[in-house]
Each structure stands twice: as structure tokens, then as C-alpha cells.
Design a protein around this motif. Structure first.
Motif, PDB file in Angstrom:
ATOM      1  N   TYR A 122      75.094 -34.281  85.513  1.00 53.67           N
ATOM      2  CA  TYR A 122      74.779 -33.205  86.457  1.00 53.67           C
ATOM      3  C   TYR A 122      75.561 -33.462  87.744  1.00 53.67           C
ATOM      4  CZ  TYR A 122      71.817 -29.711  88.765  1.00 53.67           C
ATOM      5  OH  TYR A 122      71.351 -28.601  89.437  1.00 53.67           O
ATOM      6  N   GLY A 123      76.903 -33.490  87.559  1.00 52.87           N
ATOM      7  CA  GLY A 123      77.809 -33.644  88.695  1.00 52.87           C
ATOM      8  C   GLY A 123      78.406 -32.281  89.020  1.00 52.87           C
ATOM      9  N   ASN A 124      79.693 -32.275  89.354  1.00 53.76           N
ATOM     10  CA  ASN A 124      80.351 -31.012  89.728  1.00 53.76           C
ATOM     11  C   ASN A 124      80.241 -29.956  88.626  1.00 53.76           C
ATOM     12  OD1 ASN A 124      81.408 -31.912  92.260  1.00 53.76           O
ATOM     13  ND2 ASN A 124      82.962 -33.084  91.155  1.00 53.76           N
ATOM     14  N   VAL A 125      80.546 -30.373  87.403  1.00 55.93           N
ATOM     15  CA  VAL A 125      80.561 -29.409  86.293  1.00 55.93           C
ATOM     16  C   VAL A 125      79.126 -29.035  85.881  1.00 55.93           C
ATOM     17  CG1 VAL A 125      81.348 -29.000  83.922  1.00 55.93           C
ATOM     18  CG2 VAL A 125      82.791 -30.289  85.502  1.00 55.93           C
ATOM     19  N   GLY A 126      78.258 -30.027  85.788  1.00 49.84           N
ATOM     20  CA  GLY A 126      76.870 -29.770  85.383  1.00 49.84           C
ATOM     21  C   GLY A 126      76.186 -28.766  86.307  1.00 49.84           C
ATOM     22  N   LYS A 127      76.408 -28.941  87.590  1.00 46.76           N
ATOM     23  CA  LYS A 127      75.766 -28.026  88.561  1.00 46.76           C
ATOM     24  C   LYS A 127      76.339 -26.610  88.424  1.00 46.76           C
ATOM     25  CE  LYS A 127      74.343 -31.528  91.771  1.00 46.76           C
ATOM     26  NZ  LYS A 127      75.000 -32.680  92.353  1.00 46.76           N
ATOM     27  N   ALA A 128      77.665 -26.529  88.225  1.00 43.05           N
ATOM     28  CA  ALA A 128      78.289 -25.198  88.073  1.00 43.05           C
ATOM     29  C   ALA A 128      77.801 -24.528  86.784  1.00 43.05           C
ATOM     30  CB  ALA A 128      79.808 -25.346  88.062  1.00 43.05           C
ATOM     31  N   PHE A 129      77.574 -25.309  85.736  1.00 46.33           N
ATOM     32  CA  PHE A 129      77.085 -24.761  84.464  1.00 46.33           C
ATOM     33  C   PHE A 129      75.680 -24.182  84.656  1.00 46.33           C
ATOM     34  CE2 PHE A 129      74.713 -25.122  80.504  1.00 46.33           C
ATOM     35  CZ  PHE A 129      75.574 -24.520  79.590  1.00 46.33           C
ATOM     36  N   ARG A 130      74.814 -24.946  85.317  1.00 47.61           N
ATOM     37  CA  ARG A 130      73.442 -24.467  85.538  1.00 47.61           C
ATOM     38  C   ARG A 130      73.458 -23.150  86.333  1.00 47.61           C
ATOM     39  NH1 ARG A 130      69.723 -24.485  89.426  1.00 47.61           N
ATOM     40  NH2 ARG A 130      67.560 -24.297  88.703  1.00 47.61           N
ATOM     41  N   LYS A 131      74.354 -23.088  87.313  1.00 47.55           N
ATOM     42  CA  LYS A 131      74.451 -21.887  88.149  1.00 47.55           C
ATOM     43  C   LYS A 131      74.889 -20.674  87.294  1.00 47.55           C
ATOM     44  CE  LYS A 131      75.826 -21.297  92.939  1.00 47.55           C
ATOM     45  NZ  LYS A 131      76.857 -20.299  93.148  1.00 47.55           N
ATOM     46  N   LEU A 132      75.886 -20.892  86.445  1.00 44.90           N
ATOM     47  CA  LEU A 132      76.352 -19.804  85.568  1.00 44.90           C
ATOM     48  C   LEU A 132      75.212 -19.304  84.686  1.00 44.90           C
ATOM     49  CD1 LEU A 132      79.872 -20.866  84.229  1.00 44.90           C
ATOM     50  CD2 LEU A 132      79.329 -18.809  85.530  1.00 44.90           C
TER      51      LEU A 132
END
Ligand code: 80F
Length: 309
Positions: free
Chosen positions: A8-18
Motif C-alpha cells: 500500500y505504497g504509491n501504486v496501492g493507494k492509487a489503485f484503492r482510489k481508482l
């Protein structure tokens, strides 16, 4: 359908947002049932990560019992772990896997794919190569095409650094920018020494040519001590080129002339040129960036829900 996010770093957070922001019909019954990082497992779906249990990803698999694991953890190119064991365990249980993490597939592609096939589960990995710009998933829509060779620029960080250096920045200044923009790996030497691009061309070699190879068989060079001045004086550019055909796979910096379409692929953009018996196809788009990598995984999730294989 229950998702377990790993990383849940840069990509994980962006995925959750999407997942929360894109109103897509396929996602109506999808929910995040757990998020696991090096700090433990959180059983709530909330933006701020607060672990409920101090357990690792494999233990979290038992706890969460997801339908799909979405791996967005840092790459471990030494062993692929813990992601490798996580995929094999999940796939054997009929749990599907979506990943942005190249390491397990670059090391053990055959084993992972064969495990998925023999257990009727699926692994999707568009984001491992060119993030949200179709490269792996592009192959899905080129049936019966005989691909002869592929070549391209597959690392966003190094292409960004080379572009900014040609605009006058030092190597270190350009790297710092790439890190601030979320393009670089947690350990940026993986980008700089060509390892990340080698991992990507390994995966492409396996998808496009069924080579069944591991990154350890791929020759690669990076841009660590690169000198770009002479190439610029000649009106050319240095690019980190990845190449594969049925027999050969490599990554190395090369001088590119204006006539080559890769000359104009600058900044974080990546490109792939596919030469086949039917036609030549080129595709260009961002190869790194949290939102872009997250979109690769997000598009995989929708394809999975649509029943694609
Ligand atoms: P970041 O370091 O922000 O987050 C990593 C997360 O993984 C953290 O939450 C950490 O706790 C967790 N983690 C690490 N080890 C763990 C473990 N053992 N168990 C559980 N959790 C663990 O990393 P990013 O940027 O969010 O990247 C995540 C993954 O996506 C990595 O595998 C990347 O390689 C991959 N990826 C990232 C991209 C990007 O743009 C692009 C596509 C894939 O072309 C380039 O320049 C490439 N460097 C970018 S490729 N961020």
C-alpha cells in the motif's frame, strides 16, 4: 468478490482510489477485504493504513480468504518472496492473482503460469510491463499473429533521467525528480542498472515467444555511468533499449538516430515496437507513475470480472 491488496505504497493507494472513484458496472460487488504491508494486515477499507494484526502476506491470505489477490508490493529480485509463495498458494486454492510486481514473474514465469493453468485460476499482470499502457494485454488482441521481434523502451525512470540530462540536469538531479514523481523503484538501482527493464523484457519474451526464460538468463546493462554528450553533439540520443526475439533477449543503452521512432519517446513515456508476419505495430505511453501502474492492475481486474483468460 473480496480483494486482498498486498502493498500500500504509491501504486496501492492509487489503485484503492481508482476502485472508489471509477463507477464501473463490473465492480458493483467488489470490495477490499484486507490490505497487507510490511507493517501487518488491516481488515478495514480505509485510506489511512492502521494495521489490525501483525501478520505477513501468507498468513493474511488465510485470515482474509479473498477471491483475488492484488500484489502491489516492492519487487524482490533475489527470491521473488514473499510474493512468489503467495501466488503459488493462492493459485492452488483457486484464488486469482493480479500483480504490478515484476519479480516473481521475471524469476519463475513457467512455474506460476503452469500452477494457474493446472488449478483453473488466473494471473493477470499488465502493469508489470509499461504500467497502464497495454503491452501484455495488447497480446490478447493479436490472435494468430506470428511475432518476429520486439524492441522498445521499458523503464520510465531511466528514460526520464536520460531526457532530463539532455535538457541540462545532472544524473542525480534527474533521479531525484523521478523519485519524487513516484516513478522509481523503492531501490532505484534496480531501474538504473537495467534490472527493471530486464525483468520486463523477460516477461514479454515469455508472453510473446513462449521462451519460458528467467531474468537470470538475460544480458543487461544500465545507465549508471552514462555519457550522453557525444551522442547529443551528433544529433542523436541515448536510450535504454530492450530487445527480444525467439532466440535472444537483452537490455542495453544504445545511440538512437532521428529516423528511429524511439528518438521521440521522451520523459516517462515507454514504447514497444512489435514486428510480425502481418504488420509492424508501435505503442507509446507512460511506463511508470502510480496512477498508470494502478490502472494496469485496475484494467486487469475488470478484464478478469468480464471472464477473460
Ligand atoms: P512503494 O515502495 O511505494 O510501496 C511498496 C509497498 O509494498 C509498501 O506498502 C510496502 O510496505 C509493501 N511491501 C514491501 N514488502 C512487502 C512484503 N514483504 N509484504 C507486504 N507488503 C510489502 O512502491 P510502488 O511504487 O507503489 O510500487 C509497487 C509495485 O508496483 C512494485 O513492485 C513496483 O515494481 C511496481 N510498479 C511500480 C511502478 C511505478 O511507476 C511501475 C509499474 C510497476 O519504469 C519504471 O521506472 C519503474 N520503476 C516503474 S514501473 N511506481
Amino acid at each position: 468478490m473480496k480483494l486482498m491488496l498486498v502493498g500500500y505504497g504509491n501504486v496501492g493507494k492509487a489503485f484503492r482510489k481508482l476502485l472508489h472513484e471509477k463507477k464501473v458496472k463490473e465492480l458493483e460487488n467488489v470490495k477490499i477485504a484486507g490490505i497487507v504491508t510490511t507493517r501487518g494486515l488491516m481488515l478495514k477499507d480505509q485510506e489511512a493504513f492502521v494495521p489490525d494484526k501483525k501478520i505477513n502476506a501468507l498468513e493474511a491470505l488465510d485470515e482474509v480468504q479473498p477471491d483475488v489477490v492484488v500484489d502491489m508490493a516492492s519487487a524482490n529480485y533475489k527470491t521473488g518472496e514473499p510474493s512468489l509463495s503467495l501466488y503459488l498458494t493462492a493459485l492452488k486454492r483457486g484464488i486469482h492473482v493480479i500483480t504490478t510486481n515484476k519479480a516473481p514473474l521475471a524469476l519463475k514465469y513457467k512455474e506460476i503460469i503452469n500452477t494457474a493453468i493446472s488449478h483453473g485460476s488466473k494471473i493477470f499482470f499488465q502493469a508489470t510491463v509499461m504500467s497502464g499502457t497495454p503491452s501484455i494485454n495488447l497480446y490478447r488482441i493479436l490472435p494468430a499473429m506470428k511475432v518476429r521481434k520486439i524492441r522498445g523502451i521499458l523503464n520510465g525512470t531511466t528514460n526520464y533521467i536520460l531526457t532530463r540530462m539532455s535538457q541540462g540536469l545532472s544524473f542525480n538531479e534527474a533521479l531525484k525528480e523521478a523519485q519524487e514523481l513516484g516513478y522509481a523503484e523503492r531501490d532505484p538501482t534496480l531501474d538504473i542498472n537495467g534490472f527493471d527493464a530486464a525483468g520486463k523484457i523477460t516477461i514479454l519474451s515469455n508472453v510473446y515467444f513462449s521462451r519460458g526464460i528467467s531474468i537470470n538468463e538475460v544480458k543487461f546493462e544500465g545507465i549508471g555511468n552514462i555519457e550522453i554528450g557525444d551522442a547529443l553533439k551528433r544529433g542523436n540520443k541515448i536510450k535504454l533499449i530492450a530487445y527480444a526475439d525467439e532466440n535472444e533477449t537483452y537490455v542495453k543503452p544504445m545511440e538512437i538516430t532521428k529516423e528511429d521512432f524511439l528518438y521521440n519517446v521522451d520523459g516517462v513515456n515507454n514504447a514497444l515496437e512489435i514486428e510480425s508476419d502481418i504488420q509492424k505495430i508501435t505503442i507509446v505511453g507512460p511506463g511508470a507513475g502510480p496512477l498508470n501502474a494502478a490502472y494496469g492492475a485496475f484494467s486487469d481486474l475488470i478484464l478478469l470480472l468480464r471472464g477473460e483468460n
